[in-house]
Motif scaffolding. Structure first.
Motif, PDB file in Angstrom:
ATOM      1  N   ASN A  10       0.816  -1.217   0.000  1.00  0.00           N
ATOM      2  CA  ASN A  10       0.000   0.000   0.000  1.00  0.00           C
ATOM      3  C   ASN A  10       0.846   1.261   0.000  1.00  0.00           C
ATOM      4  O   ASN A  10       2.030   1.257   0.346  1.00  0.00           O
ATOM      5  CB  ASN A  10      -0.909   0.024   1.237  1.00  0.00           C
ATOM      6  CG  ASN A  10      -0.123   0.018   2.531  1.00  0.00           C
ATOM      7  OD1 ASN A  10       0.381  -1.027   2.942  1.00  0.00           O
ATOM      8  ND2 ASN A  10      -0.013   1.170   3.187  1.00  0.00           N
ATOM      9  N   THR A  14      -2.501   5.238   4.038  1.00  0.00           N
ATOM     10  CA  THR A  14      -3.501   4.203   3.789  1.00  0.00           C
ATOM     11  C   THR A  14      -3.651   3.376   5.057  1.00  0.00           C
ATOM     12  O   THR A  14      -2.707   2.696   5.476  1.00  0.00           O
ATOM     13  CB  THR A  14      -3.074   3.273   2.631  1.00  0.00           C
ATOM     14  OG1 THR A  14      -2.854   4.056   1.457  1.00  0.00           O
ATOM     15  CG2 THR A  14      -4.149   2.233   2.360  1.00  0.00           C
ATOM     16  N   GLU A  15      -4.814   3.446   5.661  1.00  0.00           N
ATOM     17  CA  GLU A  15      -5.049   2.660   6.868  1.00  0.00           C
ATOM     18  C   GLU A  15      -5.174   1.181   6.506  1.00  0.00           C
ATOM     19  O   GLU A  15      -5.552   0.828   5.383  1.00  0.00           O
ATOM     20  CB  GLU A  15      -6.312   3.143   7.580  1.00  0.00           C
ATOM     21  CG  GLU A  15      -6.257   4.602   8.024  1.00  0.00           C
ATOM     22  CD  GLU A  15      -5.198   4.855   9.088  1.00  0.00           C
ATOM     23  OE1 GLU A  15      -4.808   3.875   9.773  1.00  0.00           O
ATOM     24  OE2 GLU A  15      -4.760   6.006   9.225  1.00  0.00           O
ATOM     25  N   GLU A  16      -4.890   0.311   7.472  1.00  0.00           N
ATOM     26  CA  GLU A  16      -4.878  -1.118   7.192  1.00  0.00           C
ATOM     27  C   GLU A  16      -6.223  -1.650   6.689  1.00  0.00           C
ATOM     28  O   GLU A  16      -6.246  -2.464   5.753  1.00  0.00           O
ATOM     29  CB  GLU A  16      -4.423  -1.903   8.427  1.00  0.00           C
ATOM     30  CG  GLU A  16      -4.159  -3.372   8.135  1.00  0.00           C
ATOM     31  CD  GLU A  16      -3.417  -4.061   9.256  1.00  0.00           C
ATOM     32  OE1 GLU A  16      -3.037  -5.232   9.078  1.00  0.00           O
ATOM     33  OE2 GLU A  16      -3.213  -3.429  10.319  1.00  0.00           O
ATOM     34  N   ALA A  19      -6.375  -0.935   3.062  1.00  0.00           N
ATOM     35  CA  ALA A  19      -5.457  -1.788   2.308  1.00  0.00           C
ATOM     36  C   ALA A  19      -6.039  -3.187   2.139  1.00  0.00           C
ATOM     37  O   ALA A  19      -5.903  -3.809   1.082  1.00  0.00           O
ATOM     38  CB  ALA A  19      -4.107  -1.849   3.020  1.00  0.00           C
ATOM     39  N   LYS A  20      -6.690  -3.696   3.195  1.00  0.00           N
ATOM     40  CA  LYS A  20      -7.313  -5.018   3.115  1.00  0.00           C
ATOM     41  C   LYS A  20      -8.458  -5.025   2.110  1.00  0.00           C
ATOM     42  O   LYS A  20      -8.645  -6.003   1.381  1.00  0.00           O
ATOM     43  CB  LYS A  20      -7.820  -5.435   4.500  1.00  0.00           C
ATOM     44  CG  LYS A  20      -6.702  -5.792   5.482  1.00  0.00           C
ATOM     45  CD  LYS A  20      -7.259  -6.196   6.837  1.00  0.00           C
ATOM     46  CE  LYS A  20      -6.138  -6.605   7.796  1.00  0.00           C
ATOM     47  NZ  LYS A  20      -6.664  -6.978   9.137  1.00  0.00           N
ATOM     48  N   LEU A  44      -1.272  -9.341   1.885  1.00  0.00           N
ATOM     49  CA  LEU A  44      -1.100  -7.912   2.134  1.00  0.00           C
ATOM     50  C   LEU A  44       0.270  -7.660   2.750  1.00  0.00           C
ATOM     51  O   LEU A  44       0.598  -8.193   3.809  1.00  0.00           O
ATOM     52  CB  LEU A  44      -2.184  -7.391   3.081  1.00  0.00           C
ATOM     53  CG  LEU A  44      -2.062  -5.915   3.501  1.00  0.00           C
ATOM     54  CD1 LEU A  44      -2.119  -5.000   2.283  1.00  0.00           C
ATOM     55  CD2 LEU A  44      -3.152  -5.554   4.503  1.00  0.00           C
ATOM     56  N   TYR A  46       1.616  -4.897   4.314  1.00  0.00           N
ATOM     57  CA  TYR A  46       1.207  -3.586   4.812  1.00  0.00           C
ATOM     58  C   TYR A  46       2.381  -2.802   5.401  1.00  0.00           C
ATOM     59  O   TYR A  46       3.252  -3.352   6.063  1.00  0.00           O
ATOM     60  CB  TYR A  46       0.131  -3.747   5.889  1.00  0.00           C
ATOM     61  CG  TYR A  46      -0.444  -2.427   6.367  1.00  0.00           C
ATOM     62  CD1 TYR A  46      -1.229  -1.649   5.516  1.00  0.00           C
ATOM     63  CD2 TYR A  46      -0.189  -1.964   7.655  1.00  0.00           C
ATOM     64  CE1 TYR A  46      -1.743  -0.439   5.949  1.00  0.00           C
ATOM     65  CE2 TYR A  46      -0.713  -0.751   8.088  1.00  0.00           C
ATOM     66  CZ  TYR A  46      -1.488   0.007   7.228  1.00  0.00           C
ATOM     67  OH  TYR A  46      -1.990   1.208   7.651  1.00  0.00           O
ATOM     68  N   ASN A  47       2.403  -1.510   5.120  1.00  0.00           N
ATOM     69  CA  ASN A  47       3.322  -0.625   5.821  1.00  0.00           C
ATOM     70  C   ASN A  47       2.500   0.448   6.517  1.00  0.00           C
ATOM     71  O   ASN A  47       1.659   1.106   5.927  1.00  0.00           O
ATOM     72  CB  ASN A  47       4.368  -0.015   4.873  1.00  0.00           C
ATOM     73  CG  ASN A  47       3.771   0.904   3.831  1.00  0.00           C
ATOM     74  OD1 ASN A  47       3.577   2.094   4.067  1.00  0.00           O
ATOM     75  ND2 ASN A  47       3.464   0.342   2.655  1.00  0.00           N
ATOM     76  N   LYS A  48       2.731   0.571   7.813  1.00  0.00           N
ATOM     77  CA  LYS A  48       1.916   1.431   8.666  1.00  0.00           C
ATOM     78  C   LYS A  48       2.118   2.897   8.329  1.00  0.00           C
ATOM     79  O   LYS A  48       3.238   3.344   8.089  1.00  0.00           O
ATOM     80  CB  LYS A  48       2.273   1.192  10.136  1.00  0.00           C
ATOM     81  CG  LYS A  48       1.415   1.970  11.123  1.00  0.00           C
ATOM     82  CD  LYS A  48       1.824   1.658  12.555  1.00  0.00           C
ATOM     83  CE  LYS A  48       0.974   2.428  13.547  1.00  0.00           C
ATOM     84  NZ  LYS A  48       1.391   2.146  14.950  1.00  0.00           N
ATOM     85  N   THR A  49       1.022   3.643   8.327  1.00  0.00           N
ATOM     86  CA  THR A  49       1.101   5.073   8.076  1.00  0.00           C
ATOM     87  C   THR A  49       0.852   5.838   9.360  1.00  0.00           C
ATOM     88  O   THR A  49       0.004   5.475  10.165  1.00  0.00           O
ATOM     89  CB  THR A  49       0.065   5.502   7.015  1.00  0.00           C
ATOM     90  OG1 THR A  49       0.160   6.907   6.816  1.00  0.00           O
ATOM     91  CG2 THR A  49      -1.344   5.166   7.442  1.00  0.00           C
ATOM     92  N   THR A 129       9.105  -3.266   9.385  1.00  0.00           N
ATOM     93  CA  THR A 129       8.208  -3.657   8.294  1.00  0.00           C
ATOM     94  C   THR A 129       8.919  -4.558   7.297  1.00  0.00           C
ATOM     95  O   THR A 129       8.344  -5.536   6.805  1.00  0.00           O
ATOM     96  CB  THR A 129       7.655  -2.413   7.582  1.00  0.00           C
ATOM     97  OG1 THR A 129       6.975  -1.587   8.529  1.00  0.00           O
ATOM     98  CG2 THR A 129       6.683  -2.796   6.476  1.00  0.00           C
TER      99      THR A 129
END
Length: 212
Positions: A10, A14-16, A19-20, A44, A46-49, A129
């Motif tokens: 993502n 972009t919140e998780e 993204a899901k 996924l 995911y990389n946290k924002t 990550t």
């Protein structure tokens, strides 16, 4: 094996849950099998924002490298084209700077490009990550799956790292990378970039992003 995992990276802010949802939409679009009958799994990456916090911390680091240190008022003077302090002295000594807003914009845009690269390559959060992504790659590689990495925006910076790791676990023929709106000049596969993206167009003035 012939099974494939499609991994989605993502972009920033972009919140998780979003993204899901994107991953679910991709699964609905591409299905559980390829036209050749190969099974497709979805993962996924995911990389946290953390919103503006990411950018503020990164700019602070980059300014320190450029000898501006913690003097944030200097950054605002550049943006506002104010004629006092150090900025006034520069424009008096070099009048062409004052006349050329493009030079100022390019100066700021280089910070943006460098900030994104710096944020992804050096932050403690990013390193954590990377390890999470590598763990998922290890699992799929042990199962003999091939990879399609699908990255959007800042996710391309994480995907490039994942690509380098994945080809060591398999080979270059078993890993593909699709870049969507990449902000980095580094490409490990085909890219898609439209001319309506105003941020990317601004970065393009520095010659540091791929063509549309």
């Amino acid at each position: 094996k012939s099974d494939i995992v499609l991994a989605f990276f993502n972009g920033v802010k972009t919140e998780e849950p979003d993204a899901k949802r994107t991953l679910l939409n991709m699964a609905a679009l591409y299905g559980a099998k390829t036209p050749q009958g190969d099974k497709v799994a979805y993962e996924l990456m995911y990389n946290k924002t953390e919103g503006m916090k990411d950018f503020i911390e990164t700019f602070d680091q980059r300014f320190s490298e450029e000898t501006l240190g913690e003097r944030w008022e200097l950054f605002h003077q550049v943006l506002e084209n104010r004629q006092d302090s150090w900025w006034g002295a520069i424009t008096k000594a070099l009048p062409f700077v004052q006349k050329s807003a493009t030079l100022v914009l390019e100066f700021v845009q280089r910070f943006v490009v460098g900030a994104l690269e710096l944020a992804v390559n050096t932050s403690e959060s990013a390193n954590k990550t990377y390890k999470e992504h590598e763990s998922k790659i290890d699992t799929h590689a042990l199962e003999g799956k091939r990879f399609v990495l699908y990255a959007h925006s800042q996710g391309n910076l994480f995907a490039n790292k994942a690509y380098d790791y994945a080809i060591k676990k398999t080979d270059t023929l078993s890993v593909g990378l699709i870049h969507i709106a990449p902000a980095s000049p580094k490409l490990n596969g085909n890219h898609i970039l439209v001319n309506q993206d105003l941020v990317i167009n601004a970065l393009r003035l520095t010659g540091s992003v791929p063509p549309n």
